[in-house]
Scaffold this motif. Structure first.
Motif, short mmCIF file in Angstrom:
data_model
loop_
_atom_site.label_atom_id
_atom_site.label_comp_id
_atom_site.label_asym_id
_atom_site.label_seq_id
_atom_site.Cartn_x
_atom_site.Cartn_y
_atom_site.Cartn_z
N TRP A 35 0.81 -1.22 0.00
CA TRP A 35 0.00 0.00 0.00
C TRP A 35 0.85 1.27 0.00
O TRP A 35 0.47 2.26 -0.65
CB TRP A 35 -0.96 0.00 1.19
CG TRP A 35 -2.15 -0.89 0.98
CD1 TRP A 35 -2.46 -2.02 1.66
CD2 TRP A 35 -3.20 -0.71 0.01
NE1 TRP A 35 -3.62 -2.57 1.18
CE2 TRP A 35 -4.10 -1.79 0.17
CE3 TRP A 35 -3.46 0.24 -0.97
CZ2 TRP A 35 -5.24 -1.94 -0.61
CZ3 TRP A 35 -4.59 0.10 -1.75
CH2 TRP A 35 -5.47 -0.97 -1.57
N VAL A 88 1.58 1.92 -3.56
CA VAL A 88 0.39 2.40 -4.28
C VAL A 88 0.23 3.90 -4.05
O VAL A 88 0.05 4.68 -5.00
CB VAL A 88 -0.87 1.64 -3.82
CG1 VAL A 88 -2.12 2.24 -4.46
CG2 VAL A 88 -0.76 0.17 -4.17
N LEU A 105 -4.80 -7.55 -1.75
CA LEU A 105 -5.50 -6.42 -2.36
C LEU A 105 -4.54 -5.29 -2.72
O LEU A 105 -4.74 -4.59 -3.72
CB LEU A 105 -6.59 -5.91 -1.43
CG LEU A 105 -7.47 -4.78 -1.98
CD1 LEU A 105 -8.20 -5.21 -3.24
CD2 LEU A 105 -8.48 -4.32 -0.91
N ILE A 154 -3.16 -6.04 -6.05
CA ILE A 154 -4.18 -5.75 -7.05
C ILE A 154 -4.24 -4.26 -7.33
O ILE A 154 -4.33 -3.82 -8.48
CB ILE A 154 -5.55 -6.26 -6.58
CG1 ILE A 154 -5.55 -7.78 -6.43
CG2 ILE A 154 -6.66 -5.83 -7.53
CD1 ILE A 154 -6.79 -8.34 -5.78
N ALA A 155 -4.16 -3.46 -6.25
CA ALA A 155 -4.20 -2.01 -6.41
C ALA A 155 -3.02 -1.50 -7.23
O ALA A 155 -3.16 -0.55 -8.01
CB ALA A 155 -4.23 -1.33 -5.05
N VAL A 161 -3.92 -2.16 -10.82
CA VAL A 161 -4.96 -1.23 -11.28
C VAL A 161 -4.41 0.17 -11.45
O VAL A 161 -4.75 0.87 -12.42
CB VAL A 161 -6.15 -1.23 -10.29
CG1 VAL A 161 -7.15 -0.13 -10.64
CG2 VAL A 161 -6.85 -2.59 -10.30
N VAL A 162 -3.54 0.61 -10.53
CA VAL A 162 -3.02 1.97 -10.63
C VAL A 162 -2.14 2.14 -11.87
O VAL A 162 -2.07 3.23 -12.45
CB VAL A 162 -2.26 2.37 -9.35
CG1 VAL A 162 -0.86 1.82 -9.31
CG2 VAL A 162 -2.21 3.89 -9.19
N TRP A 201 -4.73 2.81 -14.44
CA TRP A 201 -5.45 4.06 -14.24
C TRP A 201 -4.58 5.29 -14.45
O TRP A 201 -5.03 6.29 -15.02
CB TRP A 201 -6.07 4.12 -12.85
CG TRP A 201 -6.58 5.50 -12.53
CD1 TRP A 201 -6.14 6.35 -11.57
CD2 TRP A 201 -7.61 6.21 -13.23
NE1 TRP A 201 -6.81 7.53 -11.61
CE2 TRP A 201 -7.73 7.48 -12.63
CE3 TRP A 201 -8.43 5.90 -14.31
CZ2 TRP A 201 -8.65 8.43 -13.06
CZ3 TRP A 201 -9.36 6.86 -14.75
CH2 TRP A 201 -9.46 8.10 -14.12
N PHE A 251 -9.47 6.27 -9.90
CA PHE A 251 -8.74 5.10 -9.42
C PHE A 251 -9.63 4.21 -8.57
O PHE A 251 -9.64 2.98 -8.72
CB PHE A 251 -7.51 5.54 -8.62
CG PHE A 251 -6.85 4.43 -7.86
CD1 PHE A 251 -6.25 3.36 -8.52
CD2 PHE A 251 -6.85 4.43 -6.47
CE1 PHE A 251 -5.65 2.33 -7.82
CE2 PHE A 251 -6.25 3.39 -5.76
CZ PHE A 251 -5.65 2.34 -6.43
N LEU A 255 -10.61 0.33 -9.46
CA LEU A 255 -10.34 -0.74 -8.51
C LEU A 255 -11.64 -1.41 -8.08
O LEU A 255 -11.74 -2.64 -8.00
CB LEU A 255 -9.60 -0.18 -7.30
CG LEU A 255 -9.24 -1.18 -6.19
CD1 LEU A 255 -8.36 -2.31 -6.73
CD2 LEU A 255 -8.54 -0.47 -5.03
N TYR A 308 -13.06 -3.76 -10.73
CA TYR A 308 -12.36 -5.04 -10.79
C TYR A 308 -12.77 -5.95 -9.63
O TYR A 308 -13.02 -7.15 -9.82
CB TYR A 308 -10.85 -4.81 -10.78
CG TYR A 308 -10.08 -6.12 -10.80
CD1 TYR A 308 -9.90 -6.82 -11.98
CD2 TYR A 308 -9.60 -6.68 -9.62
CE1 TYR A 308 -9.23 -8.04 -11.99
CE2 TYR A 308 -8.95 -7.89 -9.62
CZ TYR A 308 -8.76 -8.56 -10.81
OH TYR A 308 -8.12 -9.77 -10.82
N ALA A 323 -5.64 -10.84 -11.29
CA ALA A 323 -5.05 -9.49 -11.35
C ALA A 323 -3.85 -9.36 -12.28
O ALA A 323 -3.67 -8.31 -12.91
CB ALA A 323 -4.68 -9.02 -9.94
#
Length: 466
Positions: free
Chosen positions: A176, A179, A270, A273-274, A277-278, A281, A320, A324, A327, A352
């Motif tokens: 995190w 991220v 997670l 996964i973020a 996704v970022v 995005w 974002f 997320l 998904y 992912a």
């Protein structure tokens, strides 16, 4: 209902959802990047017939792949093929030393010349190398060839030479911090003026260097650069798509592009996964704000009375969160659709890695033409960092380059569908479960691809109010 009918309905429904992507009328392919956008501003025409034909063919291939490629042994052979190239210990150490010296030299030149060099962005070494060289070119090298950042990373080089590891990294945080760091760096790139003011970029790089070294010395280089450092995590995830990987035991390991996304368990929670996704995005966001339509929409909202930075911030973080959330929603829908003991979280983690293929396709579409057009400027900066040219050379690209942007996005989509297909067959023993489990995730991928195709079809503009 027999299996053939179910497969046919699956393919037809997937194809129908995909065809929505063809409703976007192409105008021109955007090659603008946030950094040095003014130096490479040509709009590249995309023939409508090529846009539609390529989109239709790729979407159709996705549906057929998901429905009819069901031979597990064939799928296994594709993503497990590999070969190794042995390297002598002396060669490996030598390459590591060269990489470390190069990384330290580039960092030093970026900070020094950002402050002391010409303050025109098209003449300054720091701006050119950071955005045309590292943001565009080196990232493409990372996912097209191999991830060499561990050897090049100047902050790791320094941190490993000093006492470190005074406290243990809180592993419950996962990635995190990375991220948040990636989101922060893209925001600085977009809103802080570092792409236009070399001295401001040098200050940002110097400040980032201090924070990075403090973090690496505090918890140790391995934990910091694996979990918390945004640049390292950014390149590490992109590097998983590359065909070549450095292996400490065997030298170089060579595989088919993207197949490590199927076999490597890099994504575990997670936060990972973020990260995936970022990566999708941040390119979508920067692509949107550098189009005429995006600029017009932002201008209209600001003129209605909202502060510009608030508008950008809500769009950035809200988009974002929406990407997320969409998904994660797909994972919940998948569990509802099929009888499985897998949890939504487990399925979200499993599928992912396919998002990284989409990110690669969009990064190529976003930066390839930009990088090629500025390549003479980059070569000049690297070969003569202390002697900036009076008249920097920028290549004017032919119109057919615009077609490449569309192809890159769609190839990324097709690779993502293959990765998801392979993951499904590796997860579920039932063939029908494997096929049906993919539909919500593939629909989300198609949505991402629709947005990407739409953005690369728009003419570029400078972000307003920044």
């Amino acid at each position: 209902m027999n299996r053939t009918t179910t497969l046919r309905r699956f393919g037809v429904s997937l194809l129908f959802a995909s065809l929505v992507s063809l409703l976007a009328a192409p105008v021109a392919a955007s090659n603008g990047a946030v950094g040095l956008a003014g130096a490479s501003q040509d709009n590249l025409a995309v023939p409508q017939w090529l846009y539609l034909a390529t989109g239709g063919a790729t979407v159709g291939a996705s549906a057929l792949l998901a429905s009819f490629v069901t031979d597990r042994r064939f799928i296994e052979r594709v993503h497990s093929w590999r070969t190794s190239v042995a390297l002598d210990d002396v060669v490996r150490r030598g390459l590591g030393i060269v990489g470390s010296v190069l990384g330290l030299a580039l960092l030093g030149f970026i900070v020094y010349l950002g402050f002391t060099g010409p303050q025109a962005p098209t003449l300054n070494f720091a701006i050119i190398v950071t955005f045309a060289g590292l943001r565009a070119g080196y990232t493409m090298f990372t996912y097209l060839v191999g991830d060499t950042w561990r050897a090049v990373n100047p902050w790791r080089t320094v941190a490993t030479l000093l006492p470190n590891g005074f406290v243990e990294y809180p592993h419950k945080l996962g990635r995190w911090p990375a991220v948040a760091g990636i989101l922060a760096l893209v925001w600085v790139e977009t809103a802080a003026g570092v792409t236009r003011q070399p001295n401001l970029l040098a200050m940002a790089v110097a400040g980032y260097s201090v924070l990075t070294l403090l973090g690496a010395l505090l918890v140790g280089p391995d934990d910091w650069f694996d979990c918390a450092d945004p640049v390292s995590v950014f390149l590490r995830f992109y590097g998983r798509v590359a065909p070549i990987r450095w292996n400490d035991e065997d030298g170089l390991s060579v595989r088919l592009p993207g197949m490590r996304l199927v076999t490597d368990d890099e994504v575990t929670d997670l936060a990972d996964i973020a990260v995936a996704v970022v990566l999708v995005w941040e390119l979508t966001f920067s692509g949107f704000v550098t189009t005429e339509q995006g600029a017009a929409a932002i201008t209209a909202v600001v003129e209605a009375g909202l502060p510009a930075l608030v508008v950008y911030g809500v769009l950035y973080l809200g988009g974002f969160a929406a990407f997320l959330g969409l998904y994660v929603l797909a994972s919940h829908l998948t569990v509802r659709r099929i009888e499985t003991f897998e949890t939504p979280r487990a399925l979200a983690v499993r599928f992912a890695p396919s998002l990284l293929a989409i990110a690669v396709g969009y990064h190529l579409a976003h930066y390839f033409a930009f990088s090629v057009s500025l390549s003479p400027m980059l070569v000049g900066a690297l070969t003569a960092p202390l002697s900036p040219p009076a008249n920097p050379v920028v290549l004017t690209l032919p119109a057919w380059f615009g077609a490449l942007n569309v192809v890159f996005v769609l190839l990324g989509h097709l690779l993502a569908v293959w990765v998801a297909h392979s993951q499904a067959y590796d997860t579920f023993p039932s063939r029908m479960q494997a096929i049906r489990s993919q539909l919500p995730f593939v629909v989300v991928m198609i949505f991402y691809t629709i947005v990407s195709l739409w953005l690369v079809s728009l003419p570029t503009a400078s972000p307003p109010f920044l």
